[in-house]
Design a protein around this motif. Structure first.
Motif, PDB file in Angstrom:
ATOM      1  N   GLY A   1       5.192  -6.549 -17.847  1.00 23.44           N
ATOM      2  CA  GLY A   1       3.831  -6.055 -17.659  1.00 23.44           C
ATOM      3  C   GLY A   1       3.757  -4.588 -17.984  1.00 23.44           C
ATOM      4  N   PRO A   2       2.547  -4.092 -18.252  1.00 22.01           N
ATOM      5  CA  PRO A   2       2.392  -2.684 -18.611  1.00 22.01           C
ATOM      6  C   PRO A   2       2.855  -1.772 -17.473  1.00 22.01           C
ATOM      7  N   SER A   3       3.190  -0.530 -17.787  1.00 25.62           N
ATOM      8  CA  SER A   3       3.750   0.316 -16.733  1.00 25.62           C
ATOM      9  C   SER A   3       2.691   0.647 -15.700  1.00 25.62           C
ATOM     10  N   GLY A   4       3.146   0.773 -14.467  1.00 23.75           N
ATOM     11  CA  GLY A   4       2.244   1.062 -13.367  1.00 23.75           C
ATOM     12  C   GLY A   4       1.589  -0.185 -12.802  1.00 23.75           C
ATOM     13  N   CYS A   5       1.998  -1.393 -13.245  1.00 25.35           N
ATOM     14  CA  CYS A   5       1.335  -2.606 -12.784  1.00 25.35           C
ATOM     15  C   CYS A   5       1.975  -3.140 -11.516  1.00 25.35           C
ATOM     16  N   GLY A   6       3.068  -2.530 -11.051  1.00 24.94           N
ATOM     17  CA  GLY A   6       3.626  -2.922  -9.758  1.00 24.94           C
ATOM     18  C   GLY A   6       4.904  -3.740  -9.827  1.00 24.94           C
ATOM     19  N   LYS A   7       5.580  -3.768 -10.974  1.00 31.29           N
ATOM     20  CA  LYS A   7       6.820  -4.548 -11.087  1.00 31.29           C
ATOM     21  C   LYS A   7       7.905  -3.983 -10.167  1.00 31.29           C
ATOM     22  N   SER A   8       8.126  -2.674 -10.281  1.00 31.74           N
ATOM     23  CA  SER A   8       9.158  -2.059  -9.448  1.00 31.74           C
ATOM     24  C   SER A   8       8.793  -2.197  -7.981  1.00 31.74           C
ATOM     25  N   THR A   9       7.517  -2.044  -7.686  1.00 36.09           N
ATOM     26  CA  THR A   9       7.067  -2.150  -6.302  1.00 36.09           C
ATOM     27  C   THR A   9       7.416  -3.528  -5.745  1.00 36.09           C
ATOM     28  N   PHE A  10       7.150  -4.573  -6.524  1.00 32.81           N
ATOM     29  CA  PHE A  10       7.470  -5.917  -6.051  1.00 32.81           C
ATOM     30  C   PHE A  10       8.975  -6.076  -5.885  1.00 32.81           C
ATOM     31  N   LEU A  11       9.728  -5.571  -6.870  1.00 34.80           N
ATOM     32  CA  LEU A  11      11.180  -5.680  -6.808  1.00 34.80           C
ATOM     33  C   LEU A  11      11.723  -5.013  -5.537  1.00 34.80           C
ATOM     34  N   ARG A  12      11.167  -3.836  -5.232  1.00 35.90           N
ATOM     35  CA  ARG A  12      11.645  -3.109  -4.051  1.00 35.90           C
ATOM     36  C   ARG A  12      11.290  -3.810  -2.748  1.00 35.90           C
ATOM     37  N   CYS A  13      10.286  -4.716  -2.798  1.00 35.12           N
ATOM     38  CA  CYS A  13       9.968  -5.474  -1.592  1.00 35.12           C
ATOM     39  C   CYS A  13      11.073  -6.470  -1.286  1.00 35.12           C
TER      40      CYS A  13
ATOM     41  N   PHE B   1       0.854  -1.190   0.000  1.00 35.08           N
ATOM     42  CA  PHE B   1       0.000   0.000   0.000  1.00 35.08           C
ATOM     43  C   PHE B   1       0.886   1.235   0.000  1.00 35.08           C
ATOM     44  N   TYR B   2       0.544   2.196  -0.850  1.00 35.48           N
ATOM     45  CA  TYR B   2       1.165   3.522  -0.752  1.00 35.48           C
ATOM     46  C   TYR B   2       0.099   4.421  -0.168  1.00 35.48           C
ATOM     47  N   GLY B   3       0.179   4.679   1.124  1.00 39.94           N
ATOM     48  CA  GLY B   3      -0.913   5.414   1.775  1.00 39.94           C
ATOM     49  C   GLY B   3      -2.176   4.586   1.674  1.00 39.94           C
ATOM     50  N   GLN B   4      -3.236   5.166   1.077  1.00 40.50           N
ATOM     51  CA  GLN B   4      -4.497   4.445   0.944  1.00 40.50           C
ATOM     52  C   GLN B   4      -4.503   3.550  -0.291  1.00 40.50           C
ATOM     53  N   LYS B   5      -3.589   3.882  -1.228  1.00 46.09           N
ATOM     54  CA  LYS B   5      -3.635   3.223  -2.527  1.00 46.09           C
ATOM     55  C   LYS B   5      -2.923   1.870  -2.478  1.00 46.09           C
ATOM     56  N   GLN B   6      -3.632   0.822  -2.957  1.00 41.00           N
ATOM     57  CA  GLN B   6      -3.021  -0.503  -2.962  1.00 41.00           C
ATOM     58  C   GLN B   6      -2.359  -0.740  -4.312  1.00 41.00           C
ATOM     59  N   ALA B   7      -1.045  -1.059  -4.298  1.00 41.09           N
ATOM     60  CA  ALA B   7      -0.313  -1.235  -5.550  1.00 41.09           C
ATOM     61  C   ALA B   7      -0.142  -2.708  -5.898  1.00 41.09           C
ATOM     62  N   LEU B   8      -0.072  -3.574  -4.898  1.00 39.38           N
ATOM     63  CA  LEU B   8       0.034  -5.014  -5.165  1.00 39.38           C
ATOM     64  C   LEU B   8      -1.090  -5.724  -4.417  1.00 39.38           C
TER      65      LEU B   8
ATOM     66  N   THR C   1      12.122   2.706   2.599  1.00 41.59           N
ATOM     67  CA  THR C   1      12.577   4.094   2.518  1.00 41.59           C
ATOM     68  C   THR C   1      11.546   4.982   1.835  1.00 41.59           C
ATOM     69  N   VAL C   2      10.461   4.364   1.330  1.00 41.99           N
ATOM     70  CA  VAL C   2       9.439   5.164   0.638  1.00 41.99           C
ATOM     71  C   VAL C   2       8.421   5.646   1.667  1.00 41.99           C
ATOM     72  N   GLU C   3       8.227   6.960   1.673  1.00 40.72           N
ATOM     73  CA  GLU C   3       7.292   7.554   2.624  1.00 40.72           C
ATOM     74  C   GLU C   3       5.890   6.953   2.449  1.00 40.72           C
TER      75      GLU C   3
HETATM   76  N1  LIG Z   1       6.378   6.085  -4.053  1.00 35.02           N
HETATM   77  C1  LIG Z   1       5.123   5.884  -4.457  1.00 35.02           C
HETATM   78  N2  LIG Z   1       4.098   6.538  -3.861  1.00 35.02           N
HETATM   79  C2  LIG Z   1       2.845   6.335  -4.257  1.00 35.02           C
HETATM   80  N3  LIG Z   1       2.482   5.509  -5.224  1.00 35.02           N
HETATM   81  C3  LIG Z   1       3.435   4.823  -5.873  1.00 35.02           C
HETATM   82  C4  LIG Z   1       4.814   4.968  -5.522  1.00 35.02           C
HETATM   83  N4  LIG Z   1       5.545   4.171  -6.316  1.00 35.02           N
HETATM   84  C5  LIG Z   1       4.664   3.555  -7.146  1.00 35.02           C
HETATM   85  N5  LIG Z   1       3.406   3.947  -6.855  1.00 35.02           N
HETATM   86  C6  LIG Z   1       2.192   3.462  -7.527  1.00 35.02           C
HETATM   87  O1  LIG Z   1       2.168   2.073  -7.452  1.00 35.02           O
HETATM   88  C7  LIG Z   1       1.774   1.523  -8.690  1.00 35.02           C
HETATM   89  C8  LIG Z   1       2.838   0.577  -9.203  1.00 35.02           C
HETATM   90  O2  LIG Z   1       3.969   1.313  -9.535  1.00 35.02           O
HETATM   91  P1  LIG Z   1       5.352   0.688 -10.017  1.00 35.02           P
HETATM   92  O3  LIG Z   1       5.667  -0.442  -9.147  1.00 35.02           O
HETATM   93  O4  LIG Z   1       6.339   1.757 -10.102  1.00 35.02           O
HETATM   94  O5  LIG Z   1       4.954   0.194 -11.473  1.00 35.02           O
HETATM   95  P2  LIG Z   1       5.891  -0.347 -12.632  1.00 35.02           P
HETATM   96  O6  LIG Z   1       7.273  -0.409 -12.149  1.00 35.02           O
HETATM   97  O7  LIG Z   1       5.317  -1.667 -12.956  1.00 35.02           O
HETATM   98  O8  LIG Z   1       5.721   0.593 -13.775  1.00 35.02           O
HETATM   99  C9  LIG Z   1       1.514   2.657  -9.647  1.00 35.02           C
HETATM  100  O9  LIG Z   1       0.126   2.898  -9.688  1.00 35.02           O
HETATM  101  C10 LIG Z   1       2.206   3.822  -8.999  1.00 35.02           C
HETATM  102  O10 LIG Z   1       1.496   5.004  -9.228  1.00 35.02           O
END
Ligand SMILES: Nc1ncnc2c1ncn2[C@@H]1O[C@H](COP(=O)(O)OP(=O)(O)O)[C@@H](O)[C@H]1O
Ligand SMILES: [Mg+2]
Lengths: 270, 442
Positions: A55-67, A31-38, A74-76
């Motif tokens: 996967g298409p951009s914004g689908c959460g690849k980087s988010t998973f990698l950072r886990c 979750f980023y704040g209220q928003k669920q990314a994965l 380190t992300v607020e």
């Molecule tokens: N630091 C962040 N704060 C808030 N939302 C984020 C942050 N990083 C990513 N997101 C959101 O999480 C979702 C997944 O992002 P991300 O993992 O960067 O996608 P990808 O790498 O697949 O393009 C996106 O909707 C993005 O807007």
């Protein structure tokens, strides 16, 4: 503890045959704040293999990698639920230190980000802070082997004292890879490592990744289908914060089970 | 490839017809740009004009302060005056008491060939010499006791009225009774000048003397020392505190309502009028902690408080400007947060921090109001040996001299302003050098 998994492809969650699992994410939600990314991601990462996340951009690849190396700490406002293991140990467990974890799970970023210091110091920094070098000569040796493994040594051996920021984009990215392997990690995470590079530099880095898998477990995020096909053995397709299909790369590209995977790899969306 | 393409085109191919020109508002867009440039040049020009005017006024009024009229007299250090008890080795108390003005008067009367019986003429001649001659001659004798009983040529300060007259700052053509120098004195001055015994020499005293009620003997010595002490205190107190506070707030503190509140307050503190800091210093350092009034220590502490917000704001901005990719690189390698900050972020933020600090210091160097409140307007003639002794500061000295009526003090306050401006320019220059040095480390 060692998990073994079979390679027989059984729908969305295909498992590789008899390869030890280096990292394993179960029901990972971010979750980023209220928003669920994965939304509950399950993924096994086999040892000494290259796993590609597409996967298409914004689908959460980087988010998973950072886990996987807890860079999300380190992300607020980021919150991670579910569990992720490294060699069967939960990395979000209290008695795992994140500094130690990151020494075991290194990372290479999308944009080459060498420190504004000399080439030598860029590579030497990790071993220095972790006390890996016994003395100056040993440190030099570590730096040299890392640069050699990253395929950069021949190009920079005469100018190790020059700034790392003065190299070309491709060289900088290989410097960052050398910097990551200098601390002898077990896993290397790469977030679109070639997206800022030209085709020739990209080819060099891809070859490098192929060699590195002899010694390291690699997870790579890429937006290039060809790249995923060229370097990885296993591919996971992300869509809207979920994994829609995972399996051997060959199968994913020749005969995907999921309609969305098929559409994505044939370029119909993304 | 280009060649091949060109060759494949038949030479006689018809040129394509241009479509009708569209009006895409080019004239208007370039006009806007030209207007903006004109505003910019006008603004810079106005600024430069006022700056030049300021510099011209200050320098034209103040440059003469760096020269001081002095008179060379053969002084006979008569034993009966300097050492009345004839010990041959008088102590300091005796030397203090000796009637040096008498020595100077005798010397100038002899020099001008005046009949010593002519009381009026002798008094007029003696008035040309500064009353500071007492201290000057005492110092000469004290540094060399063998002079007693001998005659030596000594350059002594002329009275400030003579100085102003020689510099042409009075209208000497008005009626005698309405000007400070009478005809006889003007004659003496001319006579001395022709002898080469009266000339304008470089005014070292401006930098070494303490304050004095006699303009010719008033200098910035105490103010320079006081200002130096205060700058040192400000640097030692506010740089570490400011940088530490900024690093904590920027890198370690949790982001919540409380830290937001602190941030707002720091920004507000930077805008608090400096005189309020003076009141605070008066209440805390003098009334509560009983530190000595008008000391450089209290002044330095007050200025430190005033400079802190500036340093904190500059440091936080510099820390914020360090690219997140560098932080990620360090953390990704397994650096702890502390290592990330001290190995990577702080060195990259250094030029910004130094610039902010020097701007803060320069601000503090020119600050007057808070110092008035903590009693630094005191009349201080002696060098402060420690920061606890009474002293004064450059801008306060300017303020005090500017309040004096005498023409010679007007000149001196302008001279002091020049000195202050030179120090500020040096500090800015230093800031630029430091920034360049740190920036060159890629
Ligand atoms: N630091 C962040 N704060 C808030 N939302 C984020 C942050 N990083 C990513 N997101 C959101 O999480 C979702 C997944 O992002 P991300 O993992 O960067 O996608 P990808 O790498 O697949 O393009 C996106 O909707 C993005 O807007
Ligand atoms: Mg991404």
């Amino acid at each position: 503890m060692m998990e073994n998994v079979s390679f027989a492809s059984t729908g969305a969650h295909a498992r590789p045959v008899d390869l030890p699992v280096k990292m394993h994410g179960r029901k990972v939600e971010v979750f980023y704040g209220q928003k669920q990314a994965l939304h509950g991601v399950d993924l096994e990462i086999p040892e000494r293999q290259v796993t590609a996340l597409i996967g298409p951009s914004g689908c959460g690849k980087s988010t998973f990698l950072r886990c996987l190396n807890r860079m999300n700490d380190t992300v607020e406002g980021a919150r991670v639920v579910g569990d992720i293991t490294l060699d069967g140990e939960d990395i979000y467990n209290k008695n795992i230190d994140v500094v130690e974890l990151r020494a075991r799970v290194g990372m290479v970023f999308q944009k080459p980000n060498p420190f504004p210091k000399s080439i030598f110091e860029n590579v030497a920094y990790g071993p220095k802070i972790h006390g890996l070098a016994k003395n100056k000569a040993h440190l030099r040796e570590i730096v040299e082997t890392s640069l050699k493994r990253a395929g950069l040594f021949e190009e920079v051996k005469d100018r190790l004292d020059e700034p790392g920021t003065g190299l070309s984009g491709g060289q900088q990215q290989r410097l960052c890879i050398a910097r990551a392997i200098a601390v002898s990690p077990e896993v290397i995470l790469m977030d679109e490592p070639c997206s800022a590079l030209d085709p020739i530099a990209t080819a060099t880095v891809e070859e490098l990744i192929d060699e590195l898998k002899q010694n390291y477990t690699i997870v790579i995020v890429t937006h290039s289908m060809q790249q995923a096909a060229r370097v990885s053995q296993r591919t996971a397709m992300f869509h809207l914060g979920r994994i829609v299909e995972v399996g051997p790369t060959e199968k994913m590209f020749s005969n995907p089970d999921d309609k969305r995977t098929q559409d994505y790899i044939t370029g119909r969306f993304g | 490839m280009t060649d091949a393409t060109l060759r494949s085109l038949p030479t006689a191919a018809p040129t394509s017809a241009a479509p009708p020109r569209r009006d895409i508002g080019l004239k208007r867009r370039y006009g806007a740009e030209r207007r903006f440039k004109a505003y910019g040049i006008a603004a810079v020009g106005t600024g430069l004009f006022f700056l030049c005017w300021l510099l011209y006024t200050v320098i034209s009024q103040g440059y003469t302060a760096f020269w001081q009229t002095e008179i060379r007299l053969p002084i006979t250090f008569a034993a009966n005056i300097v050492d009345p008890r004839g010990t041959g080795n008088p102590d300091m108390a005796t030397l203090q008491r000796a009637n040096y003005p008498k020595l100077a008067q005798d010397a100038i009367v002899a020099k001008l060939g005046i009949d010593p019986a002519d009381r009026g003429a002798a008094r007029d001649a003696a008035a040309l010499v500064s009353a500071n001659v007492r201290a000057e001659l005492r110092d000469v004798v004290a540094s060399d006791l063998t002079l007693i009983g001998k005659t030596q040529e000594v350059w002594i300060l002329a009275n400030s009225v003579v100085d102003s007259g020689v510099k042409g700052q009075f209208d000497l053509s008005v009626e005698e009774s309405r000007r400070p120098l009478n005809d006889r004195q003007l004659g003496y001055i001319q006579q001395l000048e022709q002898d080469g015994a009266l000339e304008q020499r470089f005014n070292w005293g401006l930098f070494t003397f303490g304050n004095s009620s006699r303009a010719e003997a008033a200098g910035l010595g105490v103010a320079l020392i006081g200002s130096a002490w205060m700058m040192l205190i400000v640097l030692v107190v506010s740089l570490p505190i400011g940088v530490a506070a900024s690093i904590y707030l920027e890198e370690f503190a949790p982001k919540n309502k409380f830290t937001d509140f602190i941030e707002v307050n720091i920004n507000n503190l930077a805008a608090v009028p400096s005189i309020v800091y003076g009141l605070l210093g008066l209440a805390v350092f003098i009334n509560y902690m009983s530190l000595p009034r008008s000391s450089a220590l209290v002044g330095g502490l007050v200025l430190s408080l005033m400079t802190l917000p500036t340093i904190i704001i500059a440091t936080r901005a510099a820390l914020k400007a360090v690219p997140p990719s560098i932080r990620a690189a360090a953390l990704g390698l397994g650096a702890s947060k502390n290592q990330m900050v001290f190995h990577h972020v702080l060195p990259l933020a250094m030029p910004g921090i130094l610039t902010g600090t020097i701007i803060g210091l320069a601000h503090a160097l020119g600050e007057t109001a808070p110092l008035l409140l903590i009693g630094m307007v005191a009349f201080v003639a002696d060098y402060p040996a420690t920061p606890l002794d009474a002293s004064t500061a450059l801008p306060v000295q300017i303020y005090m001299w500017a309040n004096e009526a005498e023409r010679a003090f007007v000149e001196r306050s302008s001279g002091a302003i020049i000195v202050l401006l030179i120090f500020l320019a040096l500090m800015n220059f230093f800031a630029i050098i430091l920034r360049r040095r740190f920036e060159r480390r890629w």
